[in-house]
Design a protein around this motif. Structure first.
Motif, PDB file in Angstrom:
ATOM      1  N   GLU A  47       0.931  -1.155   0.044  1.00 19.99           N
ATOM      2  CA  GLU A  47       0.070   0.113   0.083  1.00 19.99           C
ATOM      3  C   GLU A  47       0.797   1.139  -0.035  1.00 19.99           C
ATOM      4  O   GLU A  47       0.666   2.204  -0.735  1.00 19.99           O
ATOM      5  CB  GLU A  47      -0.972   0.132   1.021  1.00 19.99           C
ATOM      6  CG  GLU A  47      -2.112  -1.042   1.134  1.00 19.99           C
ATOM      7  CD  GLU A  47      -2.918  -1.053   2.379  1.00 19.99           C
ATOM      8  OE1 GLU A  47      -3.917  -1.520   2.389  1.00 19.99           O
ATOM      9  OE2 GLU A  47      -2.137  -1.259   3.541  1.00 19.99           O
ATOM     10  N   TYR A  92      -9.324  14.489   0.022  1.00 20.90           N
ATOM     11  CA  TYR A  92     -10.215  13.069  -0.156  1.00 20.90           C
ATOM     12  C   TYR A  92      -9.862  12.301   0.905  1.00 20.90           C
ATOM     13  O   TYR A  92     -11.042  11.504   1.636  1.00 20.90           O
ATOM     14  CB  TYR A  92      -9.719  12.581  -1.693  1.00 20.90           C
ATOM     15  CG  TYR A  92     -10.441  11.473  -1.861  1.00 20.90           C
ATOM     16  CD1 TYR A  92     -11.954  11.411  -2.385  1.00 20.90           C
ATOM     17  CD2 TYR A  92     -10.036  10.002  -1.672  1.00 20.90           C
ATOM     18  CE1 TYR A  92     -12.611  10.231  -2.767  1.00 20.90           C
ATOM     19  CE2 TYR A  92     -10.771   9.041  -1.754  1.00 20.90           C
ATOM     20  CZ  TYR A  92     -12.084   9.105  -2.430  1.00 20.90           C
ATOM     21  OH  TYR A  92     -12.689   7.928  -2.707  1.00 20.90           O
ATOM     22  N   SER A  93      -8.624  11.765   1.133  1.00 25.42           N
ATOM     23  CA  SER A  93      -8.721  10.892   2.184  1.00 25.42           C
ATOM     24  C   SER A  93      -9.008  11.295   3.733  1.00 25.42           C
ATOM     25  O   SER A  93      -9.778  10.354   4.439  1.00 25.42           O
ATOM     26  CB  SER A  93      -6.886  10.811   2.413  1.00 25.42           C
ATOM     27  OG  SER A  93      -6.532  10.293   1.266  1.00 25.42           O
ATOM     28  N   ARG A  96     -12.558  10.429   3.698  1.00 22.17           N
ATOM     29  CA  ARG A  96     -12.672   8.738   3.768  1.00 22.17           C
ATOM     30  C   ARG A  96     -12.731   8.400   5.369  1.00 22.17           C
ATOM     31  O   ARG A  96     -13.174   7.493   5.803  1.00 22.17           O
ATOM     32  CB  ARG A  96     -11.861   8.017   2.918  1.00 22.17           C
ATOM     33  CG  ARG A  96     -11.933   8.330   1.329  1.00 22.17           C
ATOM     34  CD  ARG A  96     -13.368   8.298   0.985  1.00 22.17           C
ATOM     35  NE  ARG A  96     -14.087   6.726   1.423  1.00 22.17           N
ATOM     36  CZ  ARG A  96     -15.450   6.793   1.490  1.00 22.17           C
ATOM     37  NH1 ARG A  96     -16.270   7.543   1.278  1.00 22.17           N
ATOM     38  NH2 ARG A  96     -15.695   5.454   1.809  1.00 22.17           N
ATOM     39  N   ALA A  97     -11.793   9.094   5.736  1.00 23.27           N
ATOM     40  CA  ALA A  97     -11.700   8.849   7.379  1.00 23.27           C
ATOM     41  C   ALA A  97     -12.627   9.058   7.980  1.00 23.27           C
ATOM     42  O   ALA A  97     -13.106   8.324   9.278  1.00 23.27           O
ATOM     43  CB  ALA A  97     -10.142   9.690   7.898  1.00 23.27           C
ATOM     44  N   ARG A 101     -14.626   6.170   8.054  1.00 24.15           N
ATOM     45  CA  ARG A 101     -14.147   5.019   8.626  1.00 24.15           C
ATOM     46  C   ARG A 101     -14.448   5.001  10.372  1.00 24.15           C
ATOM     47  O   ARG A 101     -14.758   4.125  10.954  1.00 24.15           O
ATOM     48  CB  ARG A 101     -12.757   4.830   8.536  1.00 24.15           C
ATOM     49  CG  ARG A 101     -12.372   4.126   7.112  1.00 24.15           C
ATOM     50  CD  ARG A 101     -10.849   3.707   7.295  1.00 24.15           C
ATOM     51  NE  ARG A 101      -9.960   4.749   7.513  1.00 24.15           N
ATOM     52  CZ  ARG A 101      -9.631   5.616   6.363  1.00 24.15           C
ATOM     53  NH1 ARG A 101     -10.008   5.398   4.986  1.00 24.15           N
ATOM     54  NH2 ARG A 101      -8.885   6.484   6.322  1.00 24.15           N
ATOM     55  N   ASP A 158     -20.036  12.943   1.389  1.00 24.49           N
ATOM     56  CA  ASP A 158     -19.680  12.036   0.629  1.00 24.49           C
ATOM     57  C   ASP A 158     -19.729  12.564  -0.986  1.00 24.49           C
ATOM     58  O   ASP A 158     -18.996  11.992  -1.645  1.00 24.49           O
ATOM     59  CB  ASP A 158     -21.166  10.886   0.705  1.00 24.49           C
ATOM     60  CG  ASP A 158     -21.016  10.061  -0.413  1.00 24.49           C
ATOM     61  OD1 ASP A 158     -19.793   9.049  -0.025  1.00 24.49           O
ATOM     62  OD2 ASP A 158     -21.968   9.905  -1.320  1.00 24.49           O
ATOM     63  N   ALA A 206     -16.487  14.031  -1.543  1.00 31.21           N
ATOM     64  CA  ALA A 206     -15.560  12.958  -2.095  1.00 31.21           C
ATOM     65  C   ALA A 206     -15.611  12.683  -3.539  1.00 31.21           C
ATOM     66  O   ALA A 206     -14.464  12.188  -4.344  1.00 31.21           O
ATOM     67  CB  ALA A 206     -15.606  11.750  -0.971  1.00 31.21           C
ATOM     68  N   LYS A 257     -12.984  12.930  -6.461  1.00 30.81           N
ATOM     69  CA  LYS A 257     -12.436  11.824  -6.985  1.00 30.81           C
ATOM     70  C   LYS A 257     -12.280  11.859  -8.425  1.00 30.81           C
ATOM     71  O   LYS A 257     -11.474  11.466  -9.169  1.00 30.81           O
ATOM     72  CB  LYS A 257     -13.020  10.536  -6.440  1.00 30.81           C
ATOM     73  CG  LYS A 257     -12.405   9.336  -6.988  1.00 30.81           C
ATOM     74  CD  LYS A 257     -12.833   7.865  -6.480  1.00 30.81           C
ATOM     75  CE  LYS A 257     -12.370   6.607  -6.965  1.00 30.81           C
ATOM     76  NZ  LYS A 257     -13.010   5.483  -6.338  1.00 30.81           N
ATOM     77  N   MET A 296      -6.500   8.203  -2.742  1.00 34.83           N
ATOM     78  CA  MET A 296      -6.560   7.007  -2.161  1.00 34.83           C
ATOM     79  C   MET A 296      -7.113   7.201  -0.781  1.00 34.83           C
ATOM     80  O   MET A 296      -7.376   8.334  -0.263  1.00 34.83           O
ATOM     81  CB  MET A 296      -4.989   6.722  -1.722  1.00 34.83           C
ATOM     82  CG  MET A 296      -4.170   7.716  -1.137  1.00 34.83           C
ATOM     83  SD  MET A 296      -2.641   7.902  -2.387  1.00 34.83           S
ATOM     84  CE  MET A 296      -2.955   9.613  -2.997  1.00 34.83           C
ATOM     85  N   GLU A 297      -7.570   5.789  -0.164  1.00 38.02           N
ATOM     86  CA  GLU A 297      -8.507   5.899   0.981  1.00 38.02           C
ATOM     87  C   GLU A 297      -7.664   6.504   2.287  1.00 38.02           C
ATOM     88  O   GLU A 297      -8.080   7.199   3.083  1.00 38.02           O
ATOM     89  CB  GLU A 297      -8.835   4.389   1.436  1.00 38.02           C
ATOM     90  CG  GLU A 297      -9.835   4.028   0.475  1.00 38.02           C
ATOM     91  CD  GLU A 297     -11.053   4.366   0.506  1.00 38.02           C
ATOM     92  OE1 GLU A 297     -11.637   4.644   1.474  1.00 38.02           O
ATOM     93  OE2 GLU A 297     -11.714   5.125  -0.741  1.00 38.02           O
ATOM     94  N   GLN A 298      -6.408   6.128   2.420  1.00 29.98           N
ATOM     95  CA  GLN A 298      -5.511   6.485   3.201  1.00 29.98           C
ATOM     96  C   GLN A 298      -4.204   6.998   2.774  1.00 29.98           C
ATOM     97  O   GLN A 298      -3.780   6.393   1.908  1.00 29.98           O
ATOM     98  CB  GLN A 298      -5.083   5.382   4.383  1.00 29.98           C
ATOM     99  CG  GLN A 298      -6.248   5.192   5.110  1.00 29.98           C
ATOM    100  CD  GLN A 298      -6.009   4.192   6.316  1.00 29.98           C
ATOM    101  OE1 GLN A 298      -5.062   4.226   6.924  1.00 29.98           O
ATOM    102  NE2 GLN A 298      -6.411   2.832   5.954  1.00 29.98           N
TER     103      GLN A 298
END
Ligand code: ARG
Length: 501
Positions: free
Chosen positions: A343, A391-392, A395-396, A399, A480, A483, A487, A498-500
């Motif tokens: 990753e 973006y990341s 996504r955080a 999570r 959402d 994001a 993207k 990327m997610e992270q």
């Protein structure tokens, strides 16, 4: 609507209308961007490196800017034809074939052309110092042009070796070009005699001291007389101009282009204008076809001079990408991360390549551009890492949320409203890139969107316990949609998120 003093009227957008528009946008996989009603056939001429040379850092401009515009035009529903107009023809090939032959004879096997710079230099050296070699080289040019099988085979080898290397760079850069997009200068070679004959027969070109020349009244020389453009030299050789005349004719008549875009250096403007004027005069390209030069300025070092290596040589594109990855690897060393090695490699790639590409894309391409590592790799300001991080970060949030479900978006404060209005302007930003062939318009949009998101994120709590459920769900829905737009927008620029990180 409100009267705001003499001469001014303020309009306010109805908040329910905003909510409704955001709901429609969220439900649409295209995020509210319609396809064009009448798709056009658009030929995009970009990248265009030269054979038996390594791609230099300045090739990144045409390659990366062209590819972003291609992605946008395609997304808008047009029929896009990528034309990689590589420099694969010309008198230098006699010398290159003769030298390739020499190297193969010496080593008794096919040779590795990984160092094109040395190959080209040594070939030139042989040509300048070894008379026997020079005679052979000149003979090979004639044979190659006459279609000789052996010379064609050797020439093809040189082209293939170059393009195999370039394809590695395209893949590494996430550029959508492939083998099937190669339409180099050689493709038009057979058409050149015909074009010159035709122009002469119709009186558009005339013979002048053994050469064939086109005089165009709209271009004047220093004495105010029409400027002559040679399309065949007195030794029978053809020129860059002749090739581009045949090429534009081919694109208009055979490929049936409605629009032809040329992503080249601003210094080629006069050349292209000459070519187009001749093509229009000859009726090779109809008035309904739009030919557009999409020029870009030079790449400068931090000192304001052309970007060069310390010893004054051209900077190789490969070296720039290596350095970008090395620098990002270093930056990330200091951060604690739970990512696996695989990753991490992907993250480093995405940040490094994104940063290099974005630095080129985000300025108006017509200006010169200063190559500055610290600026492009910064996590603050108008840079790829900053946008990827936005973006990341979103996504955080998802999570972390115990209940990540979304609800209807309700505008309750200014920060939400500003973000919402920006989201609704996405389609316009993308369309403007297609119309004006300026990717920086989309970059600016994404940067402003990220800023407004960061502001909203600071001003409006989302996951705190005292936030009512419907407000949380509305804000999560805003997150959402932001994001998704980030993207999609970055992907149209050829940049990964990327997610992270
Ligand atoms: N190979 C050329 C160069 O390196 C660019 C070609 C641009 N396209 C064209 N149709 N002339 O400068």
């Amino acid at each position: 609507v409100e009267i705001a003093g003499p001469g001014f009227i303020n309009f306010f957008v109805n908040k329910d209308a905003i909510s409704k528009a955001l709901k429609d946008m969220s439900a649409d996989p295209r995020l509210g961007i319609p396809k064009v009603i009448t798709p056009k056939t658009i030929v995009v001429d970009y990248s265009a490196p030269n054979v038996a040379k390594e791609m230099a850092v300045h090739h990144i401009r045409s390659t990366v800017i062209g590819d972003a515009v291609v992605r946008v035009l395609e997304f808008l529903g047009n029929n896009v034809i990528r034309a990689n107009h590589i420099g694969d023809w010309g008198t230098q090939f006699g010398m290159l074939i003769a030298y390739l032959e020499k190297k193969e004879n010496e080593s008794g096997q096919g040779m590795d052309l990984s160092d094109f710079e040395a190959f080209y230099r040594e070939a030139k050296e042989c040509y300048d110092t070894d008379e026997e070699f020079a005679v052979k080289a000149r003979h090979y040019v004639v044979l190659l042009q006459g279609g000789d099988e052996y010379c064609r085979k050797m020439w093809k080898k040189l082209v293939n070796m170059t393009m195999v290397q370039n394809q590695k760079l395209y893949d590494r850069l996430d550029v959508t070009l492939s083998d099937k997009d190669i339409m180099g200068e050689s493709l038009y070679n057979d058409m050149l005699p015909e074009v010159v004959e035709d122009l002469m027969k119709r009186g558009i070109a005339v013979e002048d001291q053994g050469a064939v020349v086109v005089y165009l009244p709209q271009f004047k020389n220093k004495e105010g007389k029409p400027l002559g453009n040679i399309i065949r030299k007195n030794d029978g050789g053809y020129l860059y101009t002749t090739t581009d005349i045949a090429c534009a004719k081919y694109r208009a008549q055979t490929l049936k282009a409605d629009r032809i875009l040329y992503f080249t250096d601003s210094r080629q403007q006069q050349h292209l204008e000459t070519v187009w004027a001749i093509c229009k005069k000859a009726g090779y390209v109809g008035d309904n076809v739009s030919m557009e030069h999409c020029p870009f300025g030079m790449m400068l070092g931090k000192d304001g001079k052309p970007f060069k290596t310390r010893s004054g040589g051209t900077v190789k594109l490969r070296d720039v990408l290596d350095e970008a990855e090395a620098r990002v690897t270093n930056l990330l060393k200091e951060r604690n991360s739970t990512l696996s090695d695989e990753e991490k490699k992907q993250v480093i790639h995405n940040i490094a390549i994104g940063a290099v590409k974005y630095a080129d894309l985000c300025k108006n391409r017509t200006t010169d551009y200063v190559f500055d590592w610290d600026q492009m790799l910064s996590f603050e300001g108008n840079t790829a890492p900053y946008l990827q991080y936005a973006y990341s970060r979103i996504r955080a949030i998802f999570r972390k949320a115990k209940d990540p479900s979304l609800g209807d978006i309700k505008i309750t404060c200014d920060a939400e409203e500003d973000l919402a209005n920006k989201l609704l302007a996405f389609a316009e930003a993308v369309q403007s890139v297609g119309d004006k062939t300026l990717p920086n318009l989309l970059c600016n949009y994404i940067f402003e969107l990220s800023n407004l998101f960061m502001h909203f994120y600071e001003a409006c709590p989302i996951l705190k316990d005292d936030v009512p459920e419907d407000v949380r769900k509305s804000r999560l829905a805003l997150c959402d949609l932001t994001a998704k737009v980030l993207k999609q927008g970055l992907s149209l620029l050829g940049i990964n998120v990327m997610e992270q990180m």
